[in-house]
Write a protein that holds these residues in place. Structure first.
Motif, PDB file in Angstrom:
ATOM      1  N   UNK A 127       0.804  -1.216   0.000  1.00  0.00           N
ATOM      2  CA  UNK A 127       0.000   0.000   0.000  1.00  0.00           C
ATOM      3  C   UNK A 127       0.839   1.270   0.000  1.00  0.00           C
ATOM      4  N   UNK A 128       2.160   1.123   0.142  1.00  0.00           N
ATOM      5  CA  UNK A 128       3.035   2.288   0.221  1.00  0.00           C
ATOM      6  C   UNK A 128       2.933   3.206  -1.000  1.00  0.00           C
TER       7      UNK A 128
ATOM      8  N   UNK B 213       2.304   9.226   7.991  1.00  0.00           N
ATOM      9  CA  UNK B 213       1.254   8.615   8.812  1.00  0.00           C
ATOM     10  C   UNK B 213       1.208   7.108   8.583  1.00  0.00           C
ATOM     11  N   UNK B 214       1.247   6.688   7.325  1.00  0.00           N
ATOM     12  CA  UNK B 214       1.209   5.261   7.005  1.00  0.00           C
ATOM     13  C   UNK B 214       2.383   4.534   7.648  1.00  0.00           C
ATOM     14  N   UNK B 215       3.573   5.152   7.636  1.00  0.00           N
ATOM     15  CA  UNK B 215       4.744   4.531   8.244  1.00  0.00           C
ATOM     16  C   UNK B 215       4.609   4.435   9.760  1.00  0.00           C
ATOM     17  N   UNK B 216       4.028   5.474  10.368  1.00  0.00           N
ATOM     18  CA  UNK B 216       3.902   5.475  11.830  1.00  0.00           C
ATOM     19  C   UNK B 216       3.037   4.321  12.325  1.00  0.00           C
ATOM     20  N   UNK B 217       2.092   3.875  11.504  1.00  0.00           N
ATOM     21  CA  UNK B 217       1.228   2.753  11.883  1.00  0.00           C
ATOM     22  C   UNK B 217       2.047   1.480  12.059  1.00  0.00           C
ATOM     23  N   UNK B 218       3.164   1.375  11.326  1.00  0.00           N
ATOM     24  CA  UNK B 218       3.981   0.166  11.340  1.00  0.00           C
ATOM     25  C   UNK B 218       5.194   0.275  12.250  1.00  0.00           C
ATOM     26  N   UNK B 219       5.204   1.287  13.122  1.00  0.00           N
ATOM     27  CA  UNK B 219       6.267   1.425  14.111  1.00  0.00           C
ATOM     28  C   UNK B 219       6.272   0.179  14.987  1.00  0.00           C
TER      29      UNK B 219
END
Length: 266
Positions: free
Chosen positions: A183-184, A195-201
Motif C-alpha cells: 500500500x506504500x 502517517x502510514x509509516x507510523x502505523x507500522x512502528x
C-alpha cells in the motif's frame, strides 16, 4: 509513487548509499535504480516511464539522469496516461480535445482584449481578459468523467480515508506480511507516507527487500524521511528539459516531500 510501485512489484531495486563529509559532518546519499527485469507485464504508462528512466541501461544513478528527461518524453508519457484513461472509459474520449480547444479560445480572447483595450479603453480590455480567464477555467473542467470514472474516484477517496485511519487496523496489519510495501505507493500518491509509516512502528523492523540502504540501523521514521528525500531528489532529477528559447516550462513531474496530513489534491 510509480517508481516505488515498480520496485514493490519486483521490476527494479532502489539502492541508497549514505556517506558523511569528513569536514562538515553532513550526510550525503547517492541513489541508484537497478533494473531487475523487463516491464512486460506493466500497463503502458509504467512501461514507458520505466524505459524513459533506464534508456537501455541496467542501472542508473539520479545524477546520471538529472536534466536528461526531455519535454517530448514528458508529453509522450502524459499522452499515454490520457489514452489509457479514455480507453478504459474513465473519461469521455473527446473531452481532452475539447479542453485544448477551450485553451486556444481563451488565448485568442485574451489577445483580443489586449488589442481592443488600446482602442476602446481599459475597461473593455479588462472584460475580455476576465472572459479569457473564465473560458480557461471551464476548459480545465472539460475532461468529463464517465460513470465508471466517477465510481473509481469515489473508491479512490474511500481508500485514501481508509489508509489515513489505518491505526485502528494495526492488529490486522501485524498478520499481513508485505502489506506495508503493497500500500506504500498509494500512501505516496495520497501524500500520507509519514502517517502510514507510523502505523507500522515496531511492526516493520527492516528495510523492504526492494530498498537497500547502507546507513544506520532501520527505523521506520527514518525510512519515511528517506523516501521523502528520494521523492524530492528524483522529482528534481527528472524535471523535463525546456528547449532553449522556450518561454514555458510545459509542466513537469512533481517531486515534493511526503506530508502527514490527509492527502494531497487529485
Amino acid at each position: 509513487a510509480m517508481i516505488v510501485q515498480m520496485a514493490v512489484k519486483g521490476y527494479l531495486k532502489i539502492v541508497e548509499v549514505k556517506t558523511e563529509s569528513a569536514i562538515f559532518k553532513i550526510d550525503k546519499s547517492e541513489i541508484t535504480l537497478i533494473k531487475l527485469k523487463e516491464p512486460t507485464e506493466l500497463d503502458p504508462a509504467h512501461q514507458k516511464f520505466f524505459n524513459i528512466i533506464f534508456t537501455g541501461k541496467d542501472e542508473v544513478k539520479l545524477s546520471d539522469i538529472r536534466g536528461k528527461i526531455k519535454q517530448t518524453d514528458y508529453q509522450s508519457l502524459k499522452g499515454t496516461i490520457v489514452k489509457w484513461l479514455t480507453e478504459n472509459k474513465y473519461y469521455a474520449k473527446r473531452s481532452f480535445v475539447t479542453r485544448a480547444v477551450f485553451f486556444v479560445l481563451a488565448g485568442l480572447i485574451f489577445m483580443a482584449g489586449i488589442i481592443l483595450g488600446g482602442d476602446f479603453g481599459v475597461l473593455t480590455g479588462a472584460c475580455f481578459v476576465v472572459a479569457a480567464i473564465i473560458t480557461a477555467f471551464f476548459g480545465q473542467l472539460m475532461p468529463k468523467r464517465t460513470l465508471a470514472g466517477a465510481e473509481m474516484l469515489r473508491k479512490i477517496k474511500g481508500f485514501r480515508l481508509f489508509l489515513h485511519t489505518a491505526e485502528r487496523y494495526r492488529a490486522q496489519w501485524e498478520e499481513k506480511e508485505g502489506i506495508f510495501s503493497e500500500f506504500l505507493p498509494y500512501a505516496i500518491a495520497f501524500n500520507d507516507v509519514k502517517h502510514w509509516s507510523s502505523v507500522f512502528e515496531g511492526i516493520q523492523k527492516s528495510y523492504p527487500e526492494w530498498y537497500q540502504c547502507s546507513g544506520n540501523a532501520f527505523l521506520i521514521s527514518s525510512f519515511a524521511n528517506d523516501l521523502g528525500n528520494f521523492s524530492s531528489s528524483f522529482g528534481g532529477a527528472i524535471t523535463p528539459v525546456t528547449p532553449a528559447g522556450s518561454g514555458s516550462n510545459g509542466g513537469g513531474f512533481s517531486g515534493g516531500g511526503f506530508g502527514g496530513g490527509g492527502g494531497g489534491s487529485w
